[in-house]
Design a protein around this motif. Structure first.
Motif, short mmCIF file in Angstrom:
data_model
loop_
_atom_site.label_atom_id
_atom_site.label_comp_id
_atom_site.label_asym_id
_atom_site.label_seq_id
_atom_site.Cartn_x
_atom_site.Cartn_y
_atom_site.Cartn_z
N LEU A 31 0.83 -1.20 0.00
CA LEU A 31 0.00 0.00 0.00
C LEU A 31 0.87 1.25 0.00
CD1 LEU A 31 -2.64 -0.97 2.73
CD2 LEU A 31 -3.04 -0.84 0.26
N PRO A 32 0.34 2.38 -0.46
CA PRO A 32 1.08 3.64 -0.36
C PRO A 32 1.34 3.98 1.10
CG PRO A 32 -0.83 3.88 -1.81
CD PRO A 32 -0.97 2.56 -1.12
N LEU A 33 2.41 4.71 1.35
CA LEU A 33 2.81 5.02 2.72
C LEU A 33 1.83 5.94 3.43
CD1 LEU A 33 4.96 4.54 4.86
CD2 LEU A 33 6.33 6.35 3.80
N GLY A 34 1.16 6.82 2.68
CA GLY A 34 0.27 7.81 3.28
C GLY A 34 -0.80 7.22 4.19
N PRO A 35 -1.69 6.37 3.66
CA PRO A 35 -2.73 5.81 4.53
C PRO A 35 -2.18 4.89 5.62
CG PRO A 35 -2.81 4.82 2.33
CD PRO A 35 -1.88 5.97 2.25
N VAL A 36 -1.05 4.24 5.36
CA VAL A 36 -0.45 3.37 6.37
C VAL A 36 0.03 4.21 7.56
CG1 VAL A 36 1.40 1.74 6.88
CG2 VAL A 36 0.24 1.65 4.67
N ALA A 37 0.72 5.31 7.27
CA ALA A 37 1.19 6.19 8.34
C ALA A 37 0.03 6.82 9.10
CB ALA A 37 2.10 7.28 7.76
N SER A 38 -1.03 7.21 8.38
CA SER A 38 -2.20 7.79 9.04
C SER A 38 -2.89 6.76 9.93
CB SER A 38 -3.18 8.33 7.99
OG SER A 38 -2.62 9.42 7.30
N ALA A 39 -2.95 5.51 9.47
CA ALA A 39 -3.55 4.44 10.29
C ALA A 39 -2.74 4.25 11.56
CB ALA A 39 -3.61 3.14 9.50
N ALA A 40 -1.40 4.31 11.46
CA ALA A 40 -0.55 4.17 12.65
C ALA A 40 -0.76 5.35 13.60
CB ALA A 40 0.91 4.08 12.23
N GLN A 41 -0.89 6.56 13.05
CA GLN A 41 -1.11 7.73 13.90
C GLN A 41 -2.45 7.62 14.63
OE1 GLN A 41 0.84 11.04 14.33
NE2 GLN A 41 -0.50 10.54 16.04
N CYS A 42 -3.47 7.17 13.90
CA CYS A 42 -4.78 7.00 14.52
C CYS A 42 -4.74 5.94 15.62
CB CYS A 42 -5.81 6.62 13.44
SG CYS A 42 -7.53 6.76 13.99
N LEU A 43 -4.03 4.85 15.37
CA LEU A 43 -3.87 3.80 16.38
C LEU A 43 -3.14 4.32 17.61
CD1 LEU A 43 -2.95 0.66 14.26
CD2 LEU A 43 -4.69 0.70 16.06
N TYR A 44 -2.12 5.12 17.37
CA TYR A 44 -1.35 5.69 18.48
C TYR A 44 -2.24 6.53 19.38
CZ TYR A 44 2.10 8.59 20.90
OH TYR A 44 2.82 9.26 21.85
N VAL A 45 -3.09 7.34 18.78
CA VAL A 45 -3.99 8.20 19.55
C VAL A 45 -5.06 7.36 20.26
CG1 VAL A 45 -5.74 10.01 19.37
CG2 VAL A 45 -3.59 10.23 18.11
N LEU A 46 -5.63 6.40 19.54
CA LEU A 46 -6.71 5.59 20.12
C LEU A 46 -6.24 4.71 21.28
CD1 LEU A 46 -8.72 4.40 16.98
CD2 LEU A 46 -9.48 6.01 18.74
N THR A 47 -4.96 4.30 21.26
CA THR A 47 -4.47 3.42 22.33
C THR A 47 -3.89 4.20 23.51
OG1 THR A 47 -2.36 3.22 21.13
CG2 THR A 47 -3.98 1.46 20.81
N ASP A 48 -4.02 5.52 23.48
CA ASP A 48 -3.51 6.33 24.59
C ASP A 48 -4.54 6.38 25.71
OD1 ASP A 48 -2.18 8.08 26.23
OD2 ASP A 48 -2.64 9.86 25.04
N ASP A 49 -4.32 5.58 26.75
CA ASP A 49 -5.20 5.57 27.92
C ASP A 49 -6.66 5.32 27.54
OD1 ASP A 49 -5.72 5.72 30.62
OD2 ASP A 49 -5.97 7.90 30.64
N ASN A 50 -6.87 4.41 26.60
CA ASN A 50 -8.21 4.07 26.12
C ASN A 50 -8.37 2.55 26.20
OD1 ASN A 50 -10.68 3.91 24.79
ND2 ASN A 50 -9.86 4.41 22.78
N PRO A 51 -8.87 2.03 27.33
CA PRO A 51 -8.89 0.58 27.59
C PRO A 51 -9.50 -0.26 26.48
CG PRO A 51 -9.52 1.80 29.55
CD PRO A 51 -9.45 2.81 28.45
#
Length: 675
Positions: free
Chosen positions: A201-221
């Motif tokens: 896949l292109p890097l753009g959506p992959v990096a955005s998915a990782a950023q979204c995961l990083y935010v969602l897993t911050d103190d979110n059980p």
């Protein structure tokens, strides 16, 4: 002293990419300050046109008009562009939908909390969540058979995925209500599918998915549980984050998001730790094997002066490029159309944001360390430590009894490997904090630079609190390092300056973070740092001007450390007189808040706990004992009135009771001395 902790409600990627706090509030002010006022009405009218070409044009125009232009962004917001774009998400034409999502994504990234909150309140999640299964199905088809669709159709769906994920990421940082609503969509499998298929896949959506995961897993059980429940997710994240994947951070990388992706994966793993057994991942020492080996070279990969010079050259070149001022239906620009100069500037911003992210993760890692074991010892030093362990069991036991393990890395290695790169990152450039009279020539770069400076200070704050709590005598003995570090922090503050007002919030934030670092450094090298009159004066002024009790407390704590330099008698007197002025007298109350009052009282006790110090003459000549006696009742009342129901109130009450008891005991002690 408090360590910097991550806050779930804070948008870490970028509070406002193009700051606009210097602009007057209100629609009329936006109309006056925007040069695009005349273009707005035709754009909004075409947004509702029966012609799909005109609707698409209007969405593209919005995306282009707001670029680096906060006044036009505010003007469009005042004309309900958010509501108009959300309506277009259900448009019958796919390309109109795609451009509307792109414009909303740009608004999210550039506009910050307010626009994201408005989007959530206007129910953007209802149409957005319908796209998630559709994109999943299409991507599955493409991955199974890459020739199943023409290239332009694939490009459209990849861009669409990137933009939707970015909007969801921004919304999840807006409020707990928005986060809870996004939790209900159960995005983890969707986002992890991008990371799992990253090679195709292109890097753009992959990096955005990782950023979204990083935010969602911050103190979110809920999100944390979803990620930890699948061993393949953990293995995928571990593979992406391994330091050897980017063993050498190449400053000439074609796409800096390659590094960003690895850093984000490491951050996600740290968010969800401890990692569940019995998997290979659970055997990894996350901080020692992943976090520090990956992030230390990342934060050392940029030089602020060099990157600022490069950005300035690009900004100058960009100002000489022809600008598309008139938008026509015949020559509709793409919403993602960028010149080569703009692309290079975005790469610089991405590199800076990656360093900011790495600093944030390091800050969290340092916050949880009981001792500064950052794993920076060389192989030879590690062997030497082992020899010492084998031959000196008794010495080892003594160190452990003091709460200090015997296998800590040598101080010079630690300072060189982590502290010095952090100190380099707090030194501002001319682009970091432009004066209000001359706004930044490129707000995103300025925002990213200042964010790096602040994040580096937050990391230093936790580093020196860890060092201070470890009380390692060899660190305190390295006075040369302490003096240099102290000087570097003041050098950065001198470059930041003391300008205040609207649009200068980052300057204020730099000072607020820096006093915490100064307190930590002061504690590590207490009594060894020779105070300067200008530093004392600035700390007293900042303490008096601040409305934040925590900042006041940190200023007082720093002054306390400076007052204990044995031969600086005049500096001791100036500081002590100021601390005495904060105490209550008789039946009166203190001129400051309770927390700084407690710190000031404790500081005076610590400063004059040894009557043999040369500066003790100030205690006697200033009749400080009488002032302390007079303050006892006021201190007692202030401590008694602490509301234990408020956040931190219970801890402050315990601390206050302890200091009040110490004050009474100290007064008795000094009276017995009869000096």
């Amino acid at each position: 002293m408090g360590k910097s902790q991550k806050k779930k409600s804070m948008r870490r990627h970028n509070p406002v990419r193009v700051p606009d706090t210097h602009l007057p509030k209100g629609l009329s002010s936006a109309e006056q300050s925007s040069s695009k006022n005349a273009a707005i009405l035709p754009i909004l009218q075409k947004m509702e046109s029966a012609d799909a070409t005109e609707r698409k044009w209007a969405c593209v125009a919005v995306a282009n008009l707001i670029q680096n232009d906060p006044s036009t962004r505010r003007l469009l917001q005042g004309k309900n562009v958010v509501g108009a774009l959300i309506t277009r998400l259900t448009d019958s034409e796919e390309e109109v939908v795609a451009e509307a999502v792109g414009a909303l994504r740009n608004l999210c990234i550039d506009g910050g909390y307010d626009i994201c909150a408005e989007m959530y309140n206007k129910n953007i999640l209802t149409p957005l969540k319908t796209f998630v299964p559709k994109i999943s199905n299409v991507l599955s088809q493409y991955l199974t058979n890459s020739k199943s669709a023409p290239e332009n159709a694939q490009k459209l769906i990849y861009e669409m995925a990137d933009n939707i994920i970015t909007v969801l990421w921004c919304l999840s940082e807006t409020s707990n209500k928005a986060l809870n609503a996004i939790n209900e969509i159960h995005l983890i499998p969707f986002l992890m599918s991008f990371l799992a298929s990253r090679d195709n896949l292109p890097l753009g959506p992959v990096a955005s998915a990782a950023q979204c995961l990083y935010v969602l897993t911050d103190d979110n059980p809920l999100a944390i549980s979803d990620v930890k429940s699948d061993a393949s997710y953990l293995a995928c994240l571990l593979d992406i984050s391994r330091p050897e994947n980017i063993a050498k951070v190449d400053t000439n990388l074609k796409d800096p998001r390659i590094v960003t992706l690895s850093v984000l994966a490491a951050g996600i793993l740290r968010n969800i730790s401890p990692l569940p057994p019995p998997t290979v991942v659970s055997l990894v020492d996350l901080d020692k094997d992943i976090i520090f080996p990956l992030l230390q070279p990342t934060i050392s990969s940029i030089g602020i002066p060099d990157i600022s010079v490069g950005a300035q050259e690009l900004i100058t070149a960009q100002s000489n490029e022809p600008q598309i001022e008139k938008l026509s239906l015949k020559h509709t620009p793409k919403s993602d159309h960028k010149s080569s100069t703009e692309i290079e500037l975005e790469k610089i911003e991405t590199r800076l944001r990656t360093v900011q992210l790495a600093l944030e993760i390091l800050t969290g890692a340092c916050a949880t360390l009981p001792d500064p074991d950052f794993g920076f010892a060389t192989e030879d030093e590690a062997d030497e430590d082992e020899d010492l362990e084998d031959n000196d069991d008794e010495g080892d036991m003594d160190m452990e009894a003091d709460g200090i393990e015997g296998d800590r890395p040598p101080v010079p290695t630690f300072i060189t490997s982590l502290v010095n790169p952090l100190l380099a990152l707090i030194q501002p450039s001319t682009l970091s904090f432009p004066p209000l009279a001359a706004p930044s020539p490129h707000p995103p770069i300025t925002s990213a630079l200042s964010a790096v400076h602040v994040s580096a200070l937050e990391c230093l704050n936790n580093v020196f609190l860890s060092l201070a709590s470890s009380r390692k005598s060899e660190i305190a003995a390295d006075v040369a390092s302490g003096t240099k570090i102290w000087g570097d922090i003041w050098s950065a503050l001198a470059a930041v300056g003391t300008q205040t007002g609207m649009g200068q919030e980052r300057r204020q934030e730099m000072w607020e973070k820096a006093v915490g670092v100064l307190w930590g450094v002061g504690n590590v090298w207490k009594g060894s740092l020779e105070p300067k009159e200008e530093h004392i004066s600035l700390l007293i002024q900042f303490c008096s001007a601040s409305s934040d009790p925590k900042v006041k407390t940190q200023c007082i704590g720093t002054l306390e450390c400076l007052a204990q330099h044995p031969t600086s008698i005049e500096a001791n007197r100036v500081i002590s007189d100021y601390l005495i002025s904060l105490l209550p007298s008789g039946s009166g109350s203190s001129p400051t808040d309770t927390e700084p009052l407690i710190q000031a009282t404790s500081a005076l006790i610590d400063i004059y706990s040894d009557e043999n110090m040369p500066y003790d003459i100030n205690f006697r000549q200033g009749q400080y004992l009488n002032h302390l006696v007079s303050s006892v009742e006021g201190v007692r009342r202030a401590v008694k009135n602490i509301d234990r129901r408020k956040e931190g109130g219970r801890e402050l009450r315990v601390r206050g009771d302890e200091v009040r008891e110490n004050l009474v005991a100290f007064i008795k002690y000094r009276r017995r001395l009869g000096l």
